[in-house]
Design an enzyme around this catalytic site. Sequence first.
Site, PDB file in Angstrom:
ATOM      1  N   CYS A 120      19.052  10.865  -3.022  1.00 34.64           N
ATOM      2  CA  CYS A 120      18.736   9.852  -1.994  1.00 34.64           C
ATOM      3  C   CYS A 120      19.831   8.801  -1.862  1.00 34.64           C
ATOM      4  CB  CYS A 120      17.402   9.196  -2.308  1.00 34.64           C
ATOM      5  SG  CYS A 120      16.057  10.381  -2.295  1.00 34.64           S
ATOM      6  N   HIS A 261      16.590   2.626   1.270  1.00 35.89           N
ATOM      7  CA  HIS A 261      16.152   4.021   1.322  1.00 35.89           C
ATOM      8  C   HIS A 261      14.647   4.043   1.578  1.00 35.89           C
ATOM      9  CE1 HIS A 261      15.336   8.108   0.358  1.00 35.89           C
ATOM     10  NE2 HIS A 261      14.815   7.850  -0.821  1.00 35.89           N
ATOM     11  N   ASN A 291      10.458  10.637   4.078  1.00 36.48           N
ATOM     12  CA  ASN A 291      11.657  10.477   3.244  1.00 36.48           C
ATOM     13  C   ASN A 291      12.624  11.622   3.561  1.00 36.48           C
ATOM     14  OD1 ASN A 291      13.569  10.412   1.228  1.00 36.48           O
ATOM     15  ND2 ASN A 291      12.110  10.186  -0.464  1.00 36.48           N
TER      16      ASN A 291
HETATM   17  O1  UT7 Z   1      13.343   9.480  -2.634  1.00 35.32           O
HETATM   18  C1  UT7 Z   1      13.252  10.008  -3.885  1.00 35.32           C
HETATM   19  C2  UT7 Z   1      12.588   9.078  -4.754  1.00 35.32           C
HETATM   20  N1  UT7 Z   1      11.144   9.290  -4.712  1.00 35.32           N
HETATM   21  C3  UT7 Z   1      10.352   8.269  -4.699  1.00 35.32           C
HETATM   22  O2  UT7 Z   1      10.801   7.152  -4.624  1.00 35.32           O
HETATM   23  C4  UT7 Z   1       8.867   8.513  -4.835  1.00 35.32           C
HETATM   24  C5  UT7 Z   1       8.292   7.538  -5.801  1.00 35.32           C
HETATM   25  N2  UT7 Z   1       6.858   7.750  -6.052  1.00 35.32           N
HETATM   26  C6  UT7 Z   1       5.942   7.519  -5.108  1.00 35.32           C
HETATM   27  O3  UT7 Z   1       6.237   7.192  -3.963  1.00 35.32           O
HETATM   28  C7  UT7 Z   1       4.499   7.618  -5.522  1.00 35.32           C
HETATM   29  O4  UT7 Z   1       4.417   7.720  -6.918  1.00 35.32           O
HETATM   30  C8  UT7 Z   1       3.744   8.811  -4.878  1.00 35.32           C
HETATM   31  C9  UT7 Z   1       3.577   8.575  -3.393  1.00 35.32           C
HETATM   32  C10 UT7 Z   1       4.501  10.096  -5.102  1.00 35.32           C
HETATM   33  C11 UT7 Z   1       2.358   8.958  -5.476  1.00 35.32           C
HETATM   34  O5  UT7 Z   1       1.627   7.759  -5.310  1.00 35.32           O
HETATM   35  P1  UT7 Z   1       0.931   7.083  -6.562  1.00 35.32           P
HETATM   36  O6  UT7 Z   1       0.242   5.889  -6.064  1.00 35.32           O
HETATM   37  O7  UT7 Z   1       1.956   6.900  -7.637  1.00 35.32           O
HETATM   38  O8  UT7 Z   1      -0.143   8.158  -6.958  1.00 35.32           O
HETATM   39  P2  UT7 Z   1      -0.354   8.899  -8.369  1.00 35.32           P
HETATM   40  O9  UT7 Z   1       0.730   9.887  -8.611  1.00 35.32           O
HETATM   41  O10 UT7 Z   1      -0.635   7.878  -9.421  1.00 35.32           O
HETATM   42  O11 UT7 Z   1      -1.684   9.689  -8.092  1.00 35.32           O
HETATM   43  C12 UT7 Z   1      -2.943   8.997  -7.879  1.00 35.32           C
HETATM   44  C13 UT7 Z   1      -4.010  10.021  -7.558  1.00 35.32           C
HETATM   45  C14 UT7 Z   1      -4.012  11.221  -8.524  1.00 35.32           C
HETATM   46  O12 UT7 Z   1      -5.360  11.616  -8.712  1.00 35.32           O
HETATM   47  P3  UT7 Z   1      -6.173  11.167 -10.022  1.00 35.32           P
HETATM   48  O13 UT7 Z   1      -5.386  11.729 -11.180  1.00 35.32           O
HETATM   49  O14 UT7 Z   1      -6.173   9.664  -9.990  1.00 35.32           O
HETATM   50  O15 UT7 Z   1      -7.500  11.784  -9.816  1.00 35.32           O
HETATM   51  C15 UT7 Z   1      -3.296  12.286  -7.773  1.00 35.32           C
HETATM   52  O16 UT7 Z   1      -3.678  13.587  -8.143  1.00 35.32           O
HETATM   53  O17 UT7 Z   1      -3.753  10.574  -6.266  1.00 35.32           O
HETATM   54  C16 UT7 Z   1      -3.733  12.015  -6.351  1.00 35.32           C
HETATM   55  N3  UT7 Z   1      -2.821  12.509  -5.345  1.00 35.32           N
HETATM   56  C17 UT7 Z   1      -3.203  12.738  -4.078  1.00 35.32           C
HETATM   57  N4  UT7 Z   1      -4.396  12.615  -3.449  1.00 35.32           N
HETATM   58  C18 UT7 Z   1      -4.432  12.927  -2.143  1.00 35.32           C
HETATM   59  C19 UT7 Z   1      -1.513  12.781  -5.473  1.00 35.32           C
HETATM   60  N5  UT7 Z   1      -1.021  13.196  -4.286  1.00 35.32           N
HETATM   61  C20 UT7 Z   1      -2.036  13.180  -3.413  1.00 35.32           C
HETATM   62  C21 UT7 Z   1      -2.176  13.497  -2.050  1.00 35.32           C
HETATM   63  N6  UT7 Z   1      -3.369  13.346  -1.456  1.00 35.32           N
HETATM   64  N7  UT7 Z   1      -1.109  13.914  -1.301  1.00 35.32           N
END
Ligand code: UT7
Length: 338
Positions: A120, A261, A291
């Site tokens: 990125c 970004h 992204n």
């Molecule tokens: O450009 C490259 C660099 N990348 C980034 O900067 C990405 C950085 N990370 C993020 O943007 C975030 O961490 C994400 C958007 C990827 C995820 O958001 P989050 O708030 O960190 O969610 P999480 O990973 O803590 O997941 C929370 C819950 C989980 O369920 P449980 O374990 O709480 O039951 C996940 O399984 O959300 C669930 N989950 C989803 N639910 C519905 C994960 N993805 C999804 C989804 N739809 N697409």
Amino acid sequence: MPLTPQPIRRARVSSLATYVPPRLLTNADLEKLVDTSNEWILQRTGIEQRHIVEKGVGTSDLAKEAALVAIARAGLTPADIDLIIVGTTTPDTLFPSTACRLQAKIGAVNAWGFDLGAACSGFLYGLTTAANMVAAGASQRALVVGGDVMSSIIDYTDRTTCVIFGDGAGAVVVEASDDDRIGVIDFENYVDGHGGSALQMPAGGSLMPTTAETVAQRLHYVKQDGQTVFKFAIRNTEEACRRVLERNNLTANDIDLFVSHQANRRIIMGAAEKLGLPPEKVIINIERFGNTTAGTIPIALDEAVNTGRLKNGDLVMLASVGAGFTVGAVLIRWGTKA
Ligand code: UT7
């Protein structure tokens, strides 16, 4: 050919153009592919839709569209370009480089070039490399592209990654500035290679060449530990920008626009808040593009210019965090030709 030493000059972005493929992938489309919802995606990422290529379209195709317009906007022809740097994580092929393919596609017959792998941060690393080549007199007119076809390495059965990424590219021409106040002022790039496992595509390289097994195990797709990347991104976007501000005796008040970004709306707003930048100084367009990896910063810059939020003479801070981890911040006194 021996390099003729030239006086150090300030480099500027003299033109800018972007391209995204027309096809849209909306949150409603993704609801049909994986167990997710429009509400979750919007709330956690800020994304509503992304642009996705049709089969058979590679990064060099997106780059070509952006590059030809950027070169024309600079009042140049492709033959005037002497250096091409393509920041990408999704080259058309491992080799030849996308820069070579682009050189042929646009007819930049006098350019050498290479791909730059910084995920990125690919656009910012390309921009700082080109700016220093121009400042040193080693390049007169460099073309820098940030672009990715992320849909080619996204697993559309993995809801944790497939909702985030889109395809797109941006291109800038970098030339010596005729006004010493206009152009790239400073940059702060650094890497933390210990972050490698948090965001990667495990197979397809020399470490794990492609086999039927790696394909069956879906190892040719993006794997991400979202939380780890999220925390690192907020902390280091702030850190890199703060270093640049302090070194130049500036504060957030001096910045006219913050173009980060676009990985997650919450990361951008979180870093801006820590830096003391009010929302009106922050560009967000992740809702429409997702992204696009190396494409996000030129795409956001282009939008800022087109909507009148970025004008010649403004002080703009660019920032990125990407896989590696790679971190970059670039301070520019904006001033394009057109
Ligand atoms: O450009 C490259 C660099 N990348 C980034 O900067 C990405 C950085 N990370 C993020 O943007 C975030 O961490 C994400 C958007 C990827 C995820 O958001 P989050 O708030 O960190 O969610 P999480 O990973 O803590 O997941 C929370 C819950 C989980 O369920 P449980 O374990 O709480 O039951 C996940 O399984 O959300 C669930 N989950 C989803 N639910 C519905 C994960 N993805 C999804 C989804 N739809 N697409």
